[in-house]
Design an enzyme around this catalytic site. Structure first.
Site, short mmCIF file in Angstrom:
data_model
loop_
_atom_site.label_atom_id
_atom_site.label_comp_id
_atom_site.label_asym_id
_atom_site.label_seq_id
_atom_site.Cartn_x
_atom_site.Cartn_y
_atom_site.Cartn_z
N GLY A 15 41.96 42.50 33.93
CA GLY A 15 42.76 43.09 35.00
C GLY A 15 44.23 42.76 34.84
O GLY A 15 44.59 41.83 34.10
N ASP A 59 46.95 35.05 49.79
CA ASP A 59 46.63 36.30 49.09
C ASP A 59 45.14 36.61 49.20
O ASP A 59 44.49 37.00 48.22
CB ASP A 59 47.06 36.22 47.63
CG ASP A 59 47.22 37.60 46.99
OD1 ASP A 59 47.27 38.61 47.76
OD2 ASP A 59 47.28 37.69 45.76
N LYS A 67 44.33 33.66 32.19
CA LYS A 67 45.45 34.28 32.92
C LYS A 67 46.75 33.95 32.19
O LYS A 67 47.06 32.78 31.96
CB LYS A 67 45.49 33.76 34.36
CG LYS A 67 46.52 34.45 35.24
CD LYS A 67 46.39 33.96 36.67
CE LYS A 67 47.33 34.72 37.59
NZ LYS A 67 47.20 34.28 39.00
N GLY A 117 48.02 42.25 37.02
CA GLY A 117 48.72 42.04 38.28
C GLY A 117 50.22 42.22 38.09
O GLY A 117 50.70 42.59 37.01
N GLY A 118 50.95 41.93 39.18
CA GLY A 118 52.39 42.11 39.11
C GLY A 118 53.09 41.09 38.24
O GLY A 118 54.16 41.36 37.69
N MET A 119 52.45 39.91 38.09
CA MET A 119 53.11 38.84 37.36
C MET A 119 52.33 38.37 36.15
O MET A 119 52.85 37.61 35.35
CB MET A 119 53.37 37.64 38.27
CG MET A 119 54.27 37.94 39.46
SD MET A 119 54.52 36.48 40.50
CE MET A 119 52.88 36.23 41.10
#
Length: 473
Positions: A20, A135, A42, A22-24
């Site tokens: 996946g 979050d 990650k 994400g924004g960062m």
């Protein structure tokens, strides 16, 4: 990100694919070549790693995740920096996130509460340590059924987790988080605590029960709804008790002081409001075989099953305790409780199934007057040994007493003795005297070789040829 890292090596990790984005950061599926195990890796790119603020946030995420020792928090294995790229290695959860589970519509209320109860427990554990997740959303709730007999939940992505945060924004004023599930104080930049996560959890509960978040539309519309709007009633979207609307409304109260004391209390209130709609599923793994009756059988044991159609109905057999009652005293050794099926036949005997209601299917009652061989019983299910002494098979008449064959043979023997005695007596009577007449002359028995008689003995003469014999008077 500067590019996809699939197929490359990052230290000891071989990157196998993308999980996946994400924004960062990007979440990869990778393999730890040292231990040979799959991990979720990650990674933040070089352009963000060069920013001191993002680098600091990334290190805080690793530290916060490793500090939370909870069964519903994704375990962290490793973190570091290689070639300007920061990474966190954590458990690879073999399952799906909650967002994908409700993408096609709402889930059963019982299942939603069962999953979110685990999320609530993890969040309360986080709050007790002074941390706030910030979050909480369906995409950060991972669900797997590969690790236990029930669905297990992991709360993931602690990138925004802070201790005593006040309005979680970047130093440039940008909002960090998901506006769809953000609390009003989070959007306004006010002080935050565990009740901020509770608001987001109430939004997730709403989404699970209805299939969509409470406020929909573009970002300004969603933010306006969180700041000033009331969540639409759940009972209007789906057929659920109206009491759940009050639970959602309190969990999403604009004022944090009006919310529940903790996240677990929110889920408990929802379960109470839903009532029978939130009862455990009858086909769940834990529901099947959970209750056991007396003697270790399932409740209702001893009652006719599907294969016993037509069996008589009635009260439980004597000697069986009702479900929930303490077991009755067991009968003496070798005697099954009355009303229970007999024990399995011994090895080598006919294998016939029995029930508490009569003979097995296909069994024929012996004809009247039939006597089985010695040592063999016609009672079904007992083989050559027969039932215990005094036991009466349910559904059968009492056994006939055995015939007294020994007495008959005794009379036959006595009659034979009488006949033999009469014969002997007759022979004796017929061979006796002539009733007083003079005795017959005695016969002469030849004793010598010549057989000639002699009237006068002589000293030199040969022995007599005959000797007279007379019966005594």
């Amino acid at each position: 990100m500067s590019g996809d890292l699939t197929g490359r090596r990052l230290g000891n990790y071989r990157i196998d694919g993308v999980l996946g984005k994400g924004g960062m950061s990007v979440m990869y599926k990778a393999t730890d070549v040292r231990l040979g195990r799959k991990v979720a890796l990650k990674v933040i790119g070089e352009h963000l790693g060069a920013d001191a603020e993002f680098r600091e946030r990334f290190v805080d995420e690793a530290r916060n995740t490793s500090a939370i020792d909870h069964a519903n928090v994704v375990p962290l294995y490793d973190f570091g920096e290689i070639d300007g790229m920061h990474y966190i290695a954590m458990r690879l959860v073999d399952g799906a996130d909650l967002a994908s589970l409700i993408a096609d519509g709402p889930m059963a209320p019982e299942r939603a509460l069962r999953l979110l109860d685990q999320v609530a427990d993890a969040l309360d554990s986080l709050h007790n340590r002074g941390l706030v997740h910030l979050d909480v959303k369906p995409a950060n709730v991972l669900v797997t059924s590969r690790e236990s007999t029930r669905e297990h939940v992991y709360v993931a992505d602690f990138g925004l987790t802070r201790r005593g945060a006040t309005g979680h924004r970047t130093r440039g004023g940008d909002f960090l988080g998901s506006p769809t599930y953000a609390a009003p104080e989070h959007l306004r930049g006010e002080p935050l605590d565990g009740r901020t996560d509770q608001y987001a959890l109430a939004c997730v509960l709403y989404a699970c029960l209805t299939g969509s978040p409470p406020f929909k539309g573009d970002v300004p519309t969603v933010i306006k709804g969180h700041l000033a709007g009331e969540p639409p009633p759940v009972s209007r979207a789906v057929s659920l008790p109206p009491a759940i609307d009050d639970v959602i409304r309190r969990g999403m109260a604009k004022n944090p002081a009006e919310r529940y004391d903790n996240c677990v209390e929110l889920i408990s209130a929802a379960r109470k409001a839903l009532g029978p709609a939130a009862s455990p599923e009858t086909n769940s793994p834990r529901a099947e075989g959970a209750q056991v009756g007396p003697y270790g059988q399932q409740p209702g044991w001893g009652q006719p099953g599907p294969h016993q159609q037509g069996a008589p109905q009635g009260p439980p057999q004597q000697g069986l305790a009702p479900h929930g009652a303490p077991p009755l005293a067991m009968p003496p050794q070798g005697m099954p409780p009355q009303g229970m099926p007999p024990a399995s036949p011994p090895h080598g005997s006919p294998q016939q199934a029995t029930t508490p209601y009569g003979p097995p299917q296909g069994y024929r009652q012996p004809p009247p007057g039939y006597a089985p061989p010695s040592g063999y019983s016609t009672a079904p299910g007992y083989g050559a040994f027969g039932p215990p002494q005094g036991y009466q098979q349910p559904g059968y008449p009492p056994p006939s007493p055995p015939k007294k064959r020994g007495l008959m043979w005794l009379w036959i023997a006595l009659g034979a003795l009488v006949v033999v005695g009469g014969v002997v007596a007759a022979i004796v009577l017929l061979g006796g005297g002539d009733g007083g007449s003079s005795p017959a002359p005695a016969p002469n028995i030849p004793v010598g070789p010549s057989g000639a008689a002699s009237s006068a003995p002589s000293s030199n003469a040969p022995p007599p040829a005959t000797i007279p014999i007379r019966p005594s008077s």
